[in-house]
Design an enzyme around this catalytic site. Structure first.
Site, PDB file in Angstrom:
ATOM      1  CG  ASP A 198      55.911  28.377  50.927  1.00 43.66           C
ATOM      2  OD1 ASP A 198      55.055  27.654  50.385  1.00 43.66           O
ATOM      3  OD2 ASP A 198      56.495  29.310  50.344  1.00 43.66           O
ATOM      4  CG  ASP A 361      54.154  28.583  45.280  1.00 46.07           C
ATOM      5  OD1 ASP A 361      55.185  29.252  45.154  1.00 46.07           O
ATOM      6  OD2 ASP A 361      53.797  28.068  46.359  1.00 46.07           O
TER       7      ASP A 361
END
Length: 409
Positions: A198, A361
Site C-alpha cells: 500500500d 482487500d
C-alpha cells in the site's frame, strides 16, 4: 508444492537441439523435484526424513531411483516386495489369521529391503543448483501470468464448490516495518510470493499517518525477493495517492509488477471525464511495462468501471472491503454484493479472451475468506490476520483450510 488448481505442467528451455530422450528425462527429474518439495514441506512442519522408501512402478527403473536420491539428497530404499498395496493387504491378513500378534510385528517380519541407494555428490550438487535456480522459480513465474490466462481463454477456470484455491496476497502494510526484509522472507518461505504494498502519500488520504512507502522501498522489496530466489514474485502496488501518474515511471523502475490506482483519485468533473483520465493513466502504466489494476472504495459501485474495463488495459479490480488508510478494520459485507456484480458482468459482458482478476482487500480472515471466495473473488489480500501470527505459513494454511471446509459444507 504448488497447490493452485489451475497450475499445469510446462516444458521450460526446450530447443530444437533437444530430443525425445531429453524430454522424458525432464519428466522424470520433475517428479523427483516435486518429491523434494514435498519433503521440504514435511521437514518444515517438524517431520524428520532420514530416507525415502519407494514402491510401485518407479522401482523398475534404476535410473529413476538414483535420480530420487540425487535430487533429494536422501538415501533411497527399495523393498523386496515393491507392490505396496498387495503387501499391505498381506500384512493385515496375517494379523487377522493369527500369524502375527499385531501390525507392528507383521511389518517387522514381512517388510524386507532389497536395495539401498546413496546420493551421488556430484549429481546432487548439480541438481541442487537446478532446484534452487530454476525449479522453484518456475511456478511463481508462470502460474498467474501465463497459466491463469490460458485457463480464462479456454474457459477452464475452476470455480465449482469444492475446487477453489484462492491466491493469497500478504499486505505488507500490516507487517513489521522494522524488519521488512525478514517479513518478505517469511512470505516467500510460506509460499505466498504475491505481495501487496500500500502506497499512501498523506495527501489523497488527508492524514499525517497515511504515509507509507516510496520507490526505494519497493526496489528494496524486489531486491529481497530476487536474493531469495523468487525473481518471479508479484509485487502489487495499491497507489492510494494524489495524481498517481507522477509515480508510474519510478515504480516501474523499482520493479513493481502491477500498478493499482485508486479510481476515486483520478481527476474528472464527471464519470465520463474520469473514464477518459483513467484510460490515459492505464495506457501510461502499461507502456511503462507494468500490469494495471484499479481499486474502488466501499461506497463506489462496480458499474462505474465497466467502460474502463472494456478497454482491456486493466487486468485486476481491487474491491476494498474497508476504508483505505490503515489495517485491522472490520470487513464490510457490502463488498460481497459488489464481487457478485462484477463476476456476473465478467461472465456475461466482458471479452473472455482478456484476463480480469477480482481482488478483495481488507478484513480478510478465517471467517470472511470463505464468503469472499464463494462470491467469486480470485485474490485475497490479508494483512493483520497473517502477520500477527508467528508462523505465517500456518496462517496461510488456515485461510485456505477455511475456504476449503466451507466449499465442502
Amino acid at each position: 508444492p504448488v497447490t493452485d488448481p489451475l497450475a499445469r505442467g510446462a516444458l521450460v528451455g526446450l530447443s530444437l537441439a533437444h530430443s525425445r530422450s531429453h524430454i522424458w528425462r525432464a519428466f522424470m527429474e520433475a517428479v523427483c523435484f516435486g518429491t523434494r518439495a514435498c519433503i521440504e514441506s514435511l521437514e518444515k512442519a517438524g517431520h524428520n526424513c532420514q530416507q525415502i522408501i519407494i514402491a510401485g512402478g518407479a522401482t523398475r527403473s534404476p535410473l529413476w531411483l538414483q535420480m530420487h536420491s540425487d535430487v533429494t539428497g536422501k538415501p533411497v530404499v527399495v523393498c523386496e516386495n515393491a507392490d505396496a498395496p498387495l503387501l499391505g493387504c498381506a500384512i493385515l491378513a496375517s494379523v487377522a489369521a493369527g500369524i502375527h500378534q499385531n501390525i507392528d510385528d507383521a511389518v517387522k517380519a514381512m517388510v524386507r529391503t532389497s536395495q539401498h541407494l546413496q546420493p551421488n555428490q556430484e549429481a546432487m550438487d548439480l541438481y541442487d543448483t537446478f532446484y534452487n535456480e530454476v525449479y522453484r522459480k518456475v511456478s511463481p513465474a508462470v502460474t498467474e501470468s501465463i497459466v491463469h490466462s490460458i485457463a480464462r481463454i479456454r474457459g477452464g477456470e475452476i470455480k465449482e464448490k469444492g475446487h477453489v484455491e484462492p491466491i493469497i496476497s500478504p499486505s505488507l502494510l500490516a507487517c513489521d516495518w522494522a524488519d521488512i526484509k525478514g517479513e518478505v522472507k517469511r512470505c516467500i518461505k510460506s509460499g505466498v510470493p504475491h505481495l501487496h504494498v500500500d502506497i499512501f502519500d498523506g495527501v489523497y488520504l488527508d492524514s499525517p499517518y497515511a504515509f507509507t512507502f516510496g520507490p526505494k522501498m519497493v526496489s528494496a522489496i524486489r531486491r529481497t525477493c530476487d536474493d531469495l530466489g523468487a525473481k518471479g514474485a508479484i509485487i502489487d502496488l495499491h497507489m492510494c495517492v494524489e495524481r498517481p501518474g507522477r509515480f508510474v515511471e519510478a515504480m516501474a523502475a523499482a520493479g513493481a509488477t502491477r500498478f493499482i490506482f485508486q479510481w476515486e483519485a483520478v481527476g474528472g468533473e464527471d464519470e465520463s471525464e474520469r473514464v477518459i483520465s483513467a484510460t490515459a493513466l492505464a495506457r501510461k502504466i502499461r507502456a511503462a511495462g507494468m500490469k494495471c489494476g484499479v481499486s474502488i472504495n466501499p461506497t463506489t459501485p462496480p458499474r462505474v468501471l465497466y467502460s474502463l474495463l472494456d478497454s482491456g488495459l486493466i487486468d485486476l479490480v481491487d474491491i476494498l472491503a474497508v476504508e483505505p488508510g490503515f489495517g485491522g478494520q472490520v470487513f464490510q459485507t457490502v463488498a460481497l454484493n459488489k464481487i457478485r456484480q462484477l463476476v456476473e458482468w465478467r461472465q456475461n459482458d466482458y471479452d473472455n479472451t482478456k484476463q480480469l482478476f477480482i481482488m478483495v482487500d481488507g478484513g480478510v480472515n478465517e471467517e470472511t475468506s470463505p464468503k469472499v471466495i464463494d462470491a467469486g473473488a480470485d485474490i485475497l489480500v490479508a494483512g493483520s490476520f497473517l502477520f500477527k501470527n508467528e508462523d505465517l505459513g500456518e496462517a496461510v494454511m488456515a485461510l485456505k483450510s477455511a475456504v476449503h471446509s466451507s466449499s465442502l459444507a
